[in-house]
Design a protein around this motif. Structure first.
Motif, mmCIF file in Angstrom:
data_model
loop_
_atom_site.group_PDB
_atom_site.id
_atom_site.type_symbol
_atom_site.label_atom_id
_atom_site.label_comp_id
_atom_site.label_asym_id
_atom_site.label_seq_id
_atom_site.Cartn_x
_atom_site.Cartn_y
_atom_site.Cartn_z
ATOM 1 N N GLU A 4 17.466 12.982 -8.091
ATOM 2 C CA GLU A 4 16.511 13.956 -8.612
ATOM 3 C C GLU A 4 15.158 13.298 -8.833
ATOM 4 O O GLU A 4 15.063 12.107 -9.112
ATOM 5 C CB GLU A 4 17.035 14.545 -9.920
ATOM 6 N N THR A 5 14.106 14.094 -8.694
ATOM 7 C CA THR A 5 12.730 13.646 -8.887
ATOM 8 C C THR A 5 12.484 12.340 -8.124
ATOM 9 O O THR A 5 12.183 11.304 -8.698
ATOM 10 C CB THR A 5 12.389 13.485 -10.380
ATOM 11 N N VAL A 6 12.617 12.419 -6.829
ATOM 12 C CA VAL A 6 12.413 11.250 -5.974
ATOM 13 C C VAL A 6 10.914 11.109 -5.721
ATOM 14 O O VAL A 6 10.279 12.004 -5.175
ATOM 15 C CB VAL A 6 13.167 11.397 -4.634
ATOM 16 N N LEU A 7 10.355 9.977 -6.153
ATOM 17 C CA LEU A 7 8.939 9.684 -5.963
ATOM 18 C C LEU A 7 8.820 8.555 -4.947
ATOM 19 O O LEU A 7 9.458 7.514 -5.097
ATOM 20 C CB LEU A 7 8.295 9.264 -7.282
ATOM 21 N N ILE A 8 8.005 8.760 -3.920
ATOM 22 C CA ILE A 8 7.854 7.774 -2.857
ATOM 23 C C ILE A 8 6.375 7.450 -2.704
ATOM 24 O O ILE A 8 5.547 8.353 -2.547
ATOM 25 C CB ILE A 8 8.407 8.307 -1.522
ATOM 26 N N VAL A 9 6.058 6.163 -2.735
ATOM 27 C CA VAL A 9 4.702 5.689 -2.493
ATOM 28 C C VAL A 9 4.779 4.745 -1.306
ATOM 29 O O VAL A 9 5.542 3.777 -1.328
ATOM 30 C CB VAL A 9 4.106 4.971 -3.725
ATOM 31 N N SER A 10 4.010 5.029 -0.261
ATOM 32 C CA SER A 10 4.054 4.187 0.930
ATOM 33 C C SER A 10 2.657 3.664 1.242
ATOM 34 O O SER A 10 1.645 4.269 0.889
ATOM 35 C CB SER A 10 4.609 4.968 2.117
ATOM 36 N N ARG A 11 2.657 2.503 1.929
ATOM 37 C CA ARG A 11 1.397 1.913 2.363
ATOM 38 C C ARG A 11 1.675 0.952 3.504
ATOM 39 O O ARG A 11 2.786 0.449 3.662
ATOM 40 C CB ARG A 11 0.699 1.171 1.222
ATOM 41 N N LEU B 240 -2.802 4.672 0.001
ATOM 42 C CA LEU B 240 -1.457 4.997 -0.481
ATOM 43 C C LEU B 240 -1.123 6.440 -0.133
ATOM 44 O O LEU B 240 -1.965 7.324 -0.256
ATOM 45 C CB LEU B 240 -1.369 4.821 -1.998
ATOM 46 N N MET B 241 0.112 6.647 0.305
ATOM 47 C CA MET B 241 0.608 7.998 0.547
ATOM 48 C C MET B 241 1.664 8.264 -0.519
ATOM 49 O O MET B 241 2.513 7.403 -0.769
ATOM 50 C CB MET B 241 1.233 8.107 1.937
ATOM 51 N N ARG B 242 1.605 9.418 -1.141
ATOM 52 C CA ARG B 242 2.562 9.766 -2.193
ATOM 53 C C ARG B 242 3.337 11.012 -1.789
ATOM 54 O O ARG B 242 2.770 11.975 -1.291
ATOM 55 C CB ARG B 242 1.827 10.006 -3.499
ATOM 56 N N LEU C 193 4.596 8.075 11.175
ATOM 57 C CA LEU C 193 3.921 6.783 11.220
ATOM 58 C C LEU C 193 3.119 6.689 12.523
ATOM 59 O O LEU C 193 3.693 6.751 13.612
ATOM 60 C CB LEU C 193 4.927 5.632 11.163
ATOM 61 N N GLN C 194 1.825 6.523 12.409
ATOM 62 C CA GLN C 194 0.973 6.358 13.583
ATOM 63 C C GLN C 194 1.247 5.010 14.245
ATOM 64 O O GLN C 194 1.622 4.046 13.573
ATOM 65 C CB GLN C 194 -0.499 6.445 13.197
ATOM 66 N N GLU C 195 1.020 4.922 15.535
ATOM 67 C CA GLU C 195 1.267 3.691 16.291
ATOM 68 C C GLU C 195 0.529 2.492 15.693
ATOM 69 O O GLU C 195 1.080 1.397 15.624
ATOM 70 C CB GLU C 195 0.857 3.868 17.759
ATOM 71 N N LYS C 196 -0.707 2.664 15.259
ATOM 72 C CA LYS C 196 -1.486 1.547 14.718
ATOM 73 C C LYS C 196 -0.890 1.004 13.421
ATOM 74 O O LYS C 196 -1.052 -0.165 13.101
ATOM 75 C CB LYS C 196 -2.938 1.960 14.487
ATOM 76 N N VAL C 197 -0.187 1.835 12.686
ATOM 77 C CA VAL C 197 0.413 1.408 11.417
ATOM 78 C C VAL C 197 1.637 0.517 11.669
ATOM 79 O O VAL C 197 1.994 -0.301 10.824
ATOM 80 C CB VAL C 197 0.787 2.641 10.563
ATOM 81 N N LEU C 198 2.246 0.625 12.831
ATOM 82 C CA LEU C 198 3.426 -0.188 13.142
ATOM 83 C C LEU C 198 3.074 -1.671 13.251
ATOM 84 O O LEU C 198 3.938 -2.530 13.108
ATOM 85 C CB LEU C 198 4.083 0.287 14.437
ATOM 86 N N GLU C 199 1.807 -1.983 13.473
ATOM 87 C CA GLU C 199 1.340 -3.371 13.544
ATOM 88 C C GLU C 199 1.191 -3.998 12.158
ATOM 89 O O GLU C 199 0.926 -5.187 12.048
ATOM 90 C CB GLU C 199 -0.007 -3.424 14.262
ATOM 91 N N LEU C 200 1.368 -3.196 11.120
ATOM 92 C CA LEU C 200 1.226 -3.655 9.739
ATOM 93 C C LEU C 200 2.600 -3.735 9.077
ATOM 94 O O LEU C 200 3.571 -3.179 9.562
ATOM 95 C CB LEU C 200 0.346 -2.674 8.948
ATOM 96 N N ASN C 201 2.668 -4.413 7.940
ATOM 97 C CA ASN C 201 3.846 -4.322 7.072
ATOM 98 C C ASN C 201 3.835 -2.915 6.487
ATOM 99 O O ASN C 201 2.793 -2.444 6.026
ATOM 100 C CB ASN C 201 3.766 -5.343 5.937
ATOM 101 N N ASN C 202 4.962 -2.234 6.514
ATOM 102 C CA ASN C 202 5.054 -0.884 5.955
ATOM 103 C C ASN C 202 6.013 -0.899 4.780
ATOM 104 O O ASN C 202 7.199 -1.200 4.935
ATOM 105 C CB ASN C 202 5.527 0.098 7.029
ATOM 106 N N GLU C 203 5.493 -0.583 3.609
ATOM 107 C CA GLU C 203 6.268 -0.647 2.373
ATOM 108 C C GLU C 203 6.456 0.750 1.792
ATOM 109 O O GLU C 203 5.518 1.540 1.752
ATOM 110 C CB GLU C 203 5.549 -1.533 1.363
ATOM 111 N N PHE C 204 7.679 1.008 1.343
ATOM 112 C CA PHE C 204 8.022 2.276 0.699
ATOM 113 C C PHE C 204 8.602 1.944 -0.673
ATOM 114 O O PHE C 204 9.659 1.317 -0.752
ATOM 115 C CB PHE C 204 9.050 3.055 1.526
#
Length: 131
Positions: A43-50, A60-62, A79-90
């Motif tokens: 319940e009340t799942v909060l996700i912050v990604s970058r 930050l995406m919320r 996820l855009q192709e350019k973002v795959l070149e970065l570390n992606n954290e959730f």
């Protein structure tokens, strides 16, 4: 005092990235999902990604999911192709009953690719999984 704080370990909740066919645009897109492979509702799942590296940082995406039923999954974001070149954290925070849980999931740069695909729990799809 810190020794008195009980921080429960997150089990059976994962983040996966799946490559899927976009029906309208006829493209292969990478999408992130949260998987609840437990027997309890979240319940009340909060996700912050970058996305980030030494030189770049995405905004930050919320995201919020009011309830993620047991043995189910939900799409987080594209996820855009350019973002795959970065570390992606959730970073994911949720309640299971009256207990709050928190965990970070990290896809290291360039690890989201077709060579890393594996069978995912519950989804019956192939993707990249972080436990």
């Amino acid at each position: 005092m810190k020794k008195d704080i009980n921080i429960p370990q997150v089990k059976d909740v994962h983040v996966a990235v799946v490559q899927e066919q976009h029906i309208e645009y006829k493209t292969l897109d990478w999408n992130a999902y949260i998987i609840n492979n437990s027997d309890n509702d979240l319940e009340t799942v909060l996700i912050v990604s970058r996305g980030y590296n030494d030189k770049k940082l995405t905004p930050l995406m919320r995201h919020t999911i009011a309830k993620l039923p047991a043995r189910s999954y939900a799409k987080i974001e594209y996820l855009q192709e350019k973002v795959l070149e970065l570390n992606n954290e959730f970073k994911i925070t949720f309640f299971e009953g009256n207990q709050m849980f928190d965990k970070s999931y990290l896809f290291r740069k360039n690890t989201i690719n077709e060579k890393a695909l594996q069978t995912l729990p519950l989804m019956q799809l192939r993707g990249i999984l972080v436990k």
